[in-house]
Scaffold this motif. Structure first.
Motif, PDB file in Angstrom:
ATOM      1  N   LEU A 245       0.829  -1.205   0.000  1.00 38.55           N
ATOM      2  CA  LEU A 245       0.000   0.000   0.000  1.00 38.55           C
ATOM      3  C   LEU A 245       0.864   1.255   0.000  1.00 38.55           C
ATOM      4  CD1 LEU A 245      -2.781   1.363   0.262  1.00 38.55           C
ATOM      5  CD2 LEU A 245      -2.553   1.133   2.754  1.00 38.55           C
ATOM      6  N   GLY A 246       1.931   1.248   0.795  1.00 36.73           N
ATOM      7  CA  GLY A 246       2.804   2.413   0.861  1.00 36.73           C
ATOM      8  C   GLY A 246       3.482   2.712  -0.466  1.00 36.73           C
ATOM      9  N   LEU A 247       3.967   1.682  -1.134  1.00 39.44           N
ATOM     10  CA  LEU A 247       4.615   1.886  -2.433  1.00 39.44           C
ATOM     11  C   LEU A 247       3.603   2.318  -3.491  1.00 39.44           C
ATOM     12  CD1 LEU A 247       7.106  -1.122  -2.449  1.00 39.44           C
ATOM     13  CD2 LEU A 247       7.629   1.297  -2.065  1.00 39.44           C
ATOM     14  N   ALA A 248       2.378   1.799  -3.388  1.00 34.40           N
ATOM     15  CA  ALA A 248       1.320   2.230  -4.311  1.00 34.40           C
ATOM     16  C   ALA A 248       0.989   3.699  -4.082  1.00 34.40           C
ATOM     17  CB  ALA A 248       0.078   1.366  -4.121  1.00 34.40           C
ATOM     18  N   GLY A 249       0.937   4.112  -2.809  1.00 32.48           N
ATOM     19  CA  GLY A 249       0.686   5.513  -2.499  1.00 32.48           C
ATOM     20  C   GLY A 249       1.758   6.407  -3.071  1.00 32.48           C
ATOM     21  N   LEU A 250       3.018   5.971  -3.001  1.00 34.48           N
ATOM     22  CA  LEU A 250       4.115   6.759  -3.569  1.00 34.48           C
ATOM     23  C   LEU A 250       3.965   6.886  -5.074  1.00 34.48           C
ATOM     24  CD1 LEU A 250       6.859   8.168  -3.408  1.00 34.48           C
ATOM     25  CD2 LEU A 250       7.936   5.904  -3.574  1.00 34.48           C
ATOM     26  N   ALA A 251       3.610   5.788  -5.738  1.00 36.14           N
ATOM     27  CA  ALA A 251       3.435   5.824  -7.190  1.00 36.14           C
ATOM     28  C   ALA A 251       2.327   6.801  -7.586  1.00 36.14           C
ATOM     29  CB  ALA A 251       3.117   4.423  -7.705  1.00 36.14           C
ATOM     30  N   LEU A 252       1.229   6.795  -6.845  1.00 35.69           N
ATOM     31  CA  LEU A 252       0.129   7.709  -7.137  1.00 35.69           C
ATOM     32  C   LEU A 252       0.514   9.153  -6.839  1.00 35.69           C
ATOM     33  CD1 LEU A 252      -2.800   5.560  -5.720  1.00 35.69           C
ATOM     34  CD2 LEU A 252      -2.419   6.151  -8.122  1.00 35.69           C
ATOM     35  N   PHE A 253       1.311   9.352  -5.802  1.00 31.89           N
ATOM     36  CA  PHE A 253       1.787  10.692  -5.470  1.00 31.89           C
ATOM     37  C   PHE A 253       2.683  11.229  -6.583  1.00 31.89           C
ATOM     38  CE2 PHE A 253       5.322  13.161  -3.557  1.00 31.89           C
ATOM     39  CZ  PHE A 253       4.607  14.300  -3.218  1.00 31.89           C
ATOM     40  N   LEU A 254       3.625  10.410  -7.041  1.00 29.69           N
ATOM     41  CA  LEU A 254       4.531  10.839  -8.103  1.00 29.69           C
ATOM     42  C   LEU A 254       3.796  10.998  -9.427  1.00 29.69           C
ATOM     43  CD1 LEU A 254       7.637   8.581  -7.301  1.00 29.69           C
ATOM     44  CD2 LEU A 254       7.329  11.022  -6.794  1.00 29.69           C
TER      45      LEU A 254
END
Length: 205
Positions: free
Chosen positions: A156-165
């Motif tokens: 979930l954290g890495l997915a959140g980073l991808a969506l943020f970027l």
């Protein structure tokens, strides 16, 4: 239970709570306009030009990062072989990244190269720690709910980073950034509390 494990649990708890407290204080002291957890980036709270309590936020980054490195070192001794080095390495990457974020704050014109690099190290390294906990935690007696939860939080954290970027515009940028960061902070607190709970249960037997 090894003393280093107990100390690691304390470091995780203090680090996670310190981070959340520093963020809340800095956000509360935001005077220019209402601070939005959904729209504003976390690093905005550390910019001297716009954040009156920037020193509190930057101190939170540094304290949490330092304690995370120490906690990772304490936990790594529980593992053997490649698992030990993965746990230690990812913990150091996250902790050092968080320290860099606190020392090389962003500016109103954007993030400097050191700040951006530190943020990337902190977020990616931290969520990789969670994935490592999910993969190897069972080897040292971690309950199944913990290993599954750790792995899920890391994804979930890495997915959140991808969506943020990706700047999707679905939600405010601060929302996705916080998803990528709060998975780590939440894991710190849960890990520390779980270790203390298991220690207490062992003593009561």
């Amino acid at each position: 239970m090894k003393r280093t494990t107990v100390l690691a649990a304390g470091a995780f708890l203090v680090g996670g709570v310190t981070y959340l407290a520093a963020e809340a204080i800095a956000a509360f002291g935001w005077t220019d306009r209402p601070y939005s957890y959904a729209r504003n980036n976390i690093s905005d709270l550390g910019i001297p030009d716009i954040s009156p309590w920037h020193a509190v936020m930057n101190t939170g980054f540094v304290v949490d990062g330092t304690l995370f490195v120490l906690a990772g070192l304490g936990l790594s001794v529980l593992f053997e072989g490649r698992a030990r080095w993965i746990v230690l390495g990812t913990s150091v990457v996250h902790g050092v990244g968080s320290i860099v974020v606190g020392l090389a704050h962003a500016s109103v014109d954007g993030a400097s190269a050191p700040h951006a690099a530190g943020a990337g190290m902190a977020i990616i390294g931290g969520n990789l720690v969670l994935l490592a906990a999910g993969r190897y935690g069972g080897r040292v007696g971690a309950p199944r709910w913990y290993t599954i939860g750790s792995a899920a939080a890391g994804v979930l954290g890495l997915a959140g980073l991808a969506l943020f970027l990706g700047d999707t515009g679905i939600l405010g940028g601060g929302t996705f950034e916080r998803i990528s960061v709060y998975t780590i902070i939440g894991w710190e607190i849960v890990t520390g509390a779980t270790i203390f709970a298991q220690r207490r249960l062992t003593k009561s037997r």
